[in-house]
Write a protein that holds these residues in place. Structure first.
Motif, PDB file in Angstrom:
ATOM      1  N   HIS A 172       0.843  -1.203   0.000  1.00  0.00           N
ATOM      2  CA  HIS A 172       0.000   0.000   0.000  1.00  0.00           C
ATOM      3  C   HIS A 172       0.882   1.258   0.000  1.00  0.00           C
ATOM      4  O   HIS A 172       0.869   2.074   0.905  1.00  0.00           O
ATOM      5  N   GLY A 173       1.672   1.417  -1.049  1.00  0.00           N
ATOM      6  CA  GLY A 173       2.678   2.469  -1.094  1.00  0.00           C
ATOM      7  C   GLY A 173       2.130   3.871  -0.930  1.00  0.00           C
ATOM      8  O   GLY A 173       1.129   4.239  -1.546  1.00  0.00           O
ATOM      9  N   LEU A 174       2.823   4.663  -0.099  1.00  0.00           N
ATOM     10  CA  LEU A 174       2.455   6.060   0.156  1.00  0.00           C
ATOM     11  C   LEU A 174       3.647   7.001   0.005  1.00  0.00           C
ATOM     12  O   LEU A 174       3.573   8.161   0.418  1.00  0.00           O
TER      13      LEU A 174
ATOM     14  N   LYS B 229       8.089  -5.684   9.647  1.00  0.00           N
ATOM     15  CA  LYS B 229       8.211  -4.891  10.866  1.00  0.00           C
ATOM     16  C   LYS B 229       7.107  -3.842  10.934  1.00  0.00           C
ATOM     17  O   LYS B 229       6.717  -3.270   9.917  1.00  0.00           O
ATOM     18  N   ALA B 230       6.635  -3.585  12.157  1.00  0.00           N
ATOM     19  CA  ALA B 230       5.628  -2.550  12.359  1.00  0.00           C
ATOM     20  C   ALA B 230       6.191  -1.191  11.982  1.00  0.00           C
ATOM     21  O   ALA B 230       7.370  -0.894  12.239  1.00  0.00           O
ATOM     22  N   VAL B 231       5.357  -0.354  11.357  1.00  0.00           N
ATOM     23  CA  VAL B 231       5.770   0.982  10.917  1.00  0.00           C
ATOM     24  C   VAL B 231       4.743   1.994  11.406  1.00  0.00           C
ATOM     25  O   VAL B 231       3.604   1.641  11.746  1.00  0.00           O
ATOM     26  N   PRO B 232       5.104   3.287  11.461  1.00  0.00           N
ATOM     27  CA  PRO B 232       4.148   4.321  11.884  1.00  0.00           C
ATOM     28  C   PRO B 232       2.898   4.308  11.011  1.00  0.00           C
ATOM     29  O   PRO B 232       2.959   4.029   9.813  1.00  0.00           O
TER      30      PRO B 232
ATOM     31  N   THR C 145       2.591  -3.098   8.601  1.00  0.00           N
ATOM     32  CA  THR C 145       3.982  -3.550   8.534  1.00  0.00           C
ATOM     33  C   THR C 145       4.542  -3.302   7.140  1.00  0.00           C
ATOM     34  O   THR C 145       3.800  -3.129   6.167  1.00  0.00           O
ATOM     35  N   GLN C 146       5.875  -3.310   7.064  1.00  0.00           N
ATOM     36  CA  GLN C 146       6.577  -3.241   5.787  1.00  0.00           C
ATOM     37  C   GLN C 146       7.764  -4.203   5.819  1.00  0.00           C
ATOM     38  O   GLN C 146       8.346  -4.466   6.878  1.00  0.00           O
ATOM     39  N   PRO C 147       8.181  -4.746   4.658  1.00  0.00           N
ATOM     40  CA  PRO C 147       9.287  -5.697   4.622  1.00  0.00           C
ATOM     41  C   PRO C 147      10.637  -5.009   4.870  1.00  0.00           C
ATOM     42  O   PRO C 147      10.926  -3.966   4.279  1.00  0.00           O
TER      43      PRO C 147
END
Length: 653
Positions: free
Chosen positions: A326-328, A378-381, A393-395
């Motif tokens: 879900h790129g931002l 890993k969890a991200v903001p 999360t993101q890889p």
């Protein structure tokens, strides 16, 4: 969805280990990236660590179209990013106006030119005139050049004469706006990267106008990101790969609320790689529109920001790996993956190594798509923008380590002098900031994204030696501010804008080095060395008295590799290009060093600078190296965007 996110779709394909064939015999540069494996490598048997100490400019060739541009100032041209090919001593080059020429590689004499005349219709309303190169193919006496144009056509030329091959497509041309699943406005698409030919199929890249024209057009009119294959002999379309996946196709469920029906711009603007032995083409895909807000496209959004492996003859998917969910952040996959045959823990592994704008390096088994080393979610903001649903999360690859610092904090700010650090703190305070993948925001001056939308590693890509399995990665980091705003009356709720953020006194915001070259042993994933890419702003008045060593030019660097030497040309600034470019113009505003343009020769073993030669203009495109008449040359594209576009050949032996 979780199962799809964590791994790849695997299908039955050959597991037989075989080396990636070097596309070009010694002395040639037959592919835009050197070979179909993206190595940017040519052995350069006569290039030594001593010979590059006396490099010199051998010849300069103005590209056709310079006078046309001068006589027609309304034609909007990009910087000259065109990289020629070299086949048996003949160079084949495109100009920013996509005028093609054949050049004697030993003398620089132009042998023929072909002008398709597309410029006569005026500047394309998308990116303007831009061409990064062309594609060569031969079968016996049938020798062809496949040329993409800014107005989204592919043309097949006879490489011997420069004349169109009328049996190909429609009198020698294919219209890439036709044959897609919905109408495509030609003003929104262009061909900047040259196509690859894999399994007898032409697989073209198609750039789509998006992040720097948010709000035009309405979201539902953005072109789809579909990738297609065309028969090299006839130009007939053979297959289409849907991006996003349509109803009933794997990954369709990652688009919530039927957003797959209207989503667009998830295209492949970079060139892919090809393993002819496996019959597989590897597609680096980009971010769906819009780049910074996804409330209208909830879900992971396959195959956005994914590396996708297709059967080159049928277009059917073998596997994929999504590198941003879900790129931002406009973290497109910016370059072809490097296809490398590794030995990991004593086992042979056929690898696809993808460098990214984030500074991560993803190492995957190219037969299955499975990670060679662990990749952790890993969890991200999380986003606080109304309507947004960012990925939790993101890889994060565990090996290799990132090639540059990520995210933003006070500890990262430039601190060459206390007063510079204090001014940098004031600049930082204007923005929201945090670790990598901190999402865009509505308040303050936006979110500070680092690495910025240009990278990290970018379209310059990485080079590798098939003999040593060392990967050489150029990277830089100018942070970008991403600012969202309410968009009334549009087909989506928010739009995003971005701008490069500089630091105090015309210096970058974060600590040096401002750009680097990193050498990585891909058999182990360990960094071997990292050095600055070029001198950088050592003569900036604010720090000149410190007599610092090299800091790295805070812009992208282009590279080409031989057995002994890595050639590096950092991009330069151009006061004219702000009228016709986006990325480099923004960097020019953020960094004001006045370094002269150079081509550098780095020792491939340890990163020491062996030699340099001053260029007549700054590099703006990928390098290539070849031999002709017993001499080895490195070619640097310079000029464009209001200046004469030229190729400069530097003799290096």
């Amino acid at each position: 969805m979780a199962a799809i996110r964590k791994t790849a779709i695997a299908v039955s394909i050959s597991m037989l280990f075989a080396g990636v064939a070097l596309a070009a015999e010694t002395g040639n540069w037959r592919e835009y990236n050197g070979d179909k494996a993206g190595a940017r490598y040519e052995p350069g048997a006569k290039v030594t660590k001593d010979s590059v100490k006396s490099m010199k400019v051998a010849w300069r060739v103005p590209l056709p179209g310079n006078q046309i541009s001068a006589d027609n100032p309304d034609l909007r041209t990009w910087v000259n990013e065109s990289t020629p090919l070299a086949v048996n001593g003949i160079l084949y080059a495109s100009s920013p106006l996509s005028i093609i020429s054949a050049i004697d590689g030993a003398t620089g004499k132009v042998l023929w030119t072909y002008d398709g005349g597309g410029w006569k219709d005026g500047s394309p309303p998308n990116l303007g005139f831009i061409s990064r190169g062309l594609t060569y193919w031969e079968d016996g006496e049938d020798k062809r050049l496949i040329v993409g144009s800014p107005d989204a056509y592919l043309t097949a030329l006879d490489a011997k004469t420069g004349k169109p091959i009328e049996s190909f497509g429609d009198n020698g041309k294919i219209d890439l706006t036709k044959g897609l699943r919905r109408p495509v406005d030609r003003s929104l698409v262009t061909v900047s990267s040259p196509p690859i030919i894999c399994g007898g199929q032409i697989v073209p890249s198609l750039a789509v106008l998006d992040s720097f024209a948010i709000g035009r057009p309405p979201l539902k009119e953005h072109p789809p990101g579909d990738v297609r294959g065309f028969d090299i002999k006839t130009g007939k379309q053979s297959w289409v790969f849907h991006a996003p996946p349509q109803a009933g196709e794997p990954g369709n469920e990652t688009w919530e609320n039927d957003s797959w029906k209207t989503a667009g711009s998830m295209n492949m603007w970079a060139r892919p790689s090809c393993d002819e032995e496996l019959g597989t083409v590897y597609l680096p895909l980009s971010t769906p529109a819009n780049d910074f807000y996804g409330g209208h496209r909830k879900g992971d959004g396959l195959y956005g920001e994914s590396l996708v492996a297709l059967n080159a003859k049928t277009g059917k998917i073998n596997w994929f790996y999504q590198m941003v969910h879900h790129g931002l952040w406009d973290y497109d996959l910016p370059t072809a993956p490097n296809l490398m045959d590794l030995t990991v823990g004593g086992k042979k592994v056929k690898a696809a190594v993808q460098v990214t704008k984030q500074g991560f390096i993803f190492a995957l088994d190219r037969t299955t798509g499975k990670p060679i080393w662990p990749i952790e979610e890993k969890a991200v903001p999380q986003s606080n923008v109304p309507g947004e649903k960012s990925s939790p999360t993101q890889p994060h690859p565990s090996i290799p380590a990132p090639v540059l610092p990520q995210g933003a904090s006070e500890d990262m700010l430039i601190d060459l002098k206390p007063e510079l650090k204090e001014e940098a703190k004031k600049i930082l305070s204007r923005y929201n900031y945090g670790p990598i993948y901190t999402p865009p925001t509505l308040d303050k001056a936006g979110t500070l994204e680092n690495p910025g939308v240009l990278g990290g590693a970018s379209w310059a890509g990485a080079a590798h030696s098939p003999k040593t399995n060392i990967l050489y990665v150029p990277s830089f980091s100018i942070p970008f501010a991403i600012k969202l705003k309410k968009e009334n009356g549009a087909a989506y709720d928010y739009t995003g804008t971005w701008a490069g953020v500089g630091g105090p006194k015309g210096l970058p915001l974060f600590k040096p080095p401002f750009s680097t070259i990193t050498a990585i042993d891909m058999n182990t994933g360990k960094h071997l060395w990292q050095v600055p890419a070029g001198k950088g702003p050592v003569n900036n008045p604010a720090i000149k008295d410190l007599n610092l060593g090299w800091l790295g030019v805070p812009r992208e660097s282009h590279i080409a590799l031989t057995d002994k030497v890595l050639f590096v040309a950092p991009e330069g600034t151009n006061s004219v290009m702000g009228l016709s470019t986006r990325g480099t113009a923004l960097i020019t505003q953020a960094t004001k060093d006045e370094e002269e343009p150079f081509l550098y020769a780095y020792d491939a073993d340890n990163g020491k600078v062996l030699g340099e030669v001053r260029l007549p203009g700054a590099a703006f495109g990928a390098l290539m190296t070849y031999s002709a008449g017993g001499k080895q040359y490195v070619v640097v594209p310079i000029g464009g965007a209001g200046l004469p576009a030229e190729l400069v050949a530097v003799q290096v032996n």
